[in-house]
Design a protein around this motif. Structure first.
Motif: not given
Ligand SMILES: Cc1ncc(COP(=O)(O)O)c(C=O)c1O
Length: 407
Positions: A365-389
């Motif tokens: 949900c950030a297409q203008p930012l994707m355009t800024r970086f010249g990419v269409k689709s990316t992978v995102r890993a986001s960590f929460g309180i329950y994630n471990t190393l």
């Protein structure tokens, strides 16, 4: 002390497997999993304390009203708002931003006025402004983003003019992870334009840091319960009291009136004039429980844990040939978005799932930012309180496996 094992016990979703593998949930920036205390609060409220609020003279309705209004005080304390009526319940961040935009449409904005956003906004903080800009002939300007994923703040003096009525910006980017220095930004823009209103999108930041809306000196602060370990369908709009008169009701209906005749309506005072209809009573009660839960955790230990996760995952990801991370700000939340040359993000995401690793793929949900970086689709890993190393290890080994399969 941050006791990760104890915290993991609080989250029942961790007991399941995905494709026979223990679940590694790395999509908390999209929506967080729920601790048992929130699930219990919701169940208990539906089971024993359920009735509509603000209406009945009977015990159950009184109890529900007390819990609902008690939740408002919990939120007030959590974000350090001065007055309880500055806390308005909404469906989420998106509705809160729309509420601000449309309630001020005719009272704040004149044709020719300007709205300042940034290139790193979620669509929720772009589209509502575009909608009102079209209706009222307003101009939208954007603060650009550097290659490292930081705002070009040296551009502020040329972007803020006497016509700038609103600055709406994210506290933390859901793609780049960048934590923007909003306090300093607000100070600067208010020096340049003292009457400017500033809305801070706290959908991502409220999870990673303590918020003090008075210290930030923002006019509006918005967030969603579901990213803060609460349930879906509930959000918060903090609106500084000085704006209440100027804000016209965003929707009409029950529970937001003082008096209705066939000809006209006298509205209730804030916050009720912005809460038409039966609210998400149980979601609000769940949010209060989520806030209680998160507030009991030492914030510095949590930040330290998240920093370790970020550092380890970043370092390990960088060993993968062709992997490029979007956003390498020094001030970053535990969100890592990347591409791997030669591989489609969706293919990687689907193969990660086979290893039990849940990541988000696409434009976030950030297409203008994707355009800024010249990419269409990316992978995102986001960590929460329950994630471990070890979740970082599992992400990288699952990625290496996926690459081998796709190569
Ligand atoms: C920075 C930011 N703003 C706004 C939103 C919209 O939140 P919601 O869909 O809960 O309204 C999101 C959701 O991902 C977000 O990350």
């Amino acid at each position: 002390m941050f006791d990760i094992e104890k915290i993991r016990q609080d989250f029942p979703f961790l007991r399941q497997t995905i494709h026979g593998k223990p679940v590694v949930f790395l999509d908390t920036a999209a929506s967080a999993q729920k601790p048992q205390v929130v699930i219990d609060a919701v169940t208990e409220s539906y089971t024993n304390n359920y009735a509509n609020v603000h209406r009945g003279v009977y015990t159950l309705s009184d109890q529900a009203t007390e819990k609902y209004e008690g939740a408002r005080k919990t939120v007030q304390k959590f974000i350090h708002a001065t007055y309880f009526e500055e806390v308005i319940f909404t469906k989420g961040t998106t509705e809160a931003i729309n509420l601000v935009a449309f309630s001020l449409l005719d009272t704040l904005f004149q044709p020719g006025d300007e709205i300042l956003l940034t290139e790193m906004e979620h669509h929720a903080n772009i589209v509502p402004w575009q909608l009102i800009a079209k209706r009222k002939q307003l101009t939208i300007k954007y603060i650009p983003v550097t290659d490292e994923g930081e705002l070009m703040l040296d551009k502020l003096p040329s972007l803020v003019t006497k016509k700038t009525k609103m600055l709406a910006l994210t506290h933390c980017s859901n793609v780049l992870g960048t934590i923007n220095p909003v306090k300093a930004i607000i100070q600067t823009v208010k020096e340049l334009c003292p009457d400017i209103a500033v809305l801070v999108d706290g959908a991502q930041s409220v999870v990673h840091q303590r918020i003090d809306v008075v210290e930030l000196d923002c006019d509006f602060f918005v967030f969603s319960a579901h990213k803060l370990y609460g349930t879906t369908g509930t959000g918060v709009l903090y609106a500084k009291k000085k704006w209440h008169e100027m804000m016209m009701p965003y929707q009409g209906g029950g529970d937001m009136i003082k008096e209705v005749s066939l000809q006209e309506t006298i509205f209730a005072d804030a916050p009720y004039k912005f809460e038409a209809g039966t609210p998400d009573i149980i979601g609000v009660i769940g949010l209060a429980k989520a806030i209680e839960y998160i507030s009991a955790i030492d914030i510095l230990s949590l930040q330290n844990h998240e920093q370790q996760l970020l550092d380890k995952a970043t370092q390990m990801l960088k060993t993968i040939p062709g992997l490029k991370i979007l956003g390498e700000s020094k001030h970053k939340a535990s969100v890592i978005t990347f591409i791997i040359e030669g591989f489609h993000a969706n293919d990687l995401g689907m193969l990660l799932d086979l290893s039990g690793v849940c990541v988000r793929t696409g434009h976030h949900c950030a297409q203008p930012l994707m355009t800024r970086f010249g990419v269409k689709s990316t992978v995102r890993a986001s960590f929460g309180i329950y994630n471990t190393l070890s979740d970082a290890d599992k992400l990288v080994s699952a990625l290496n496996k996926a690459i081998k399969m796709l190569a």
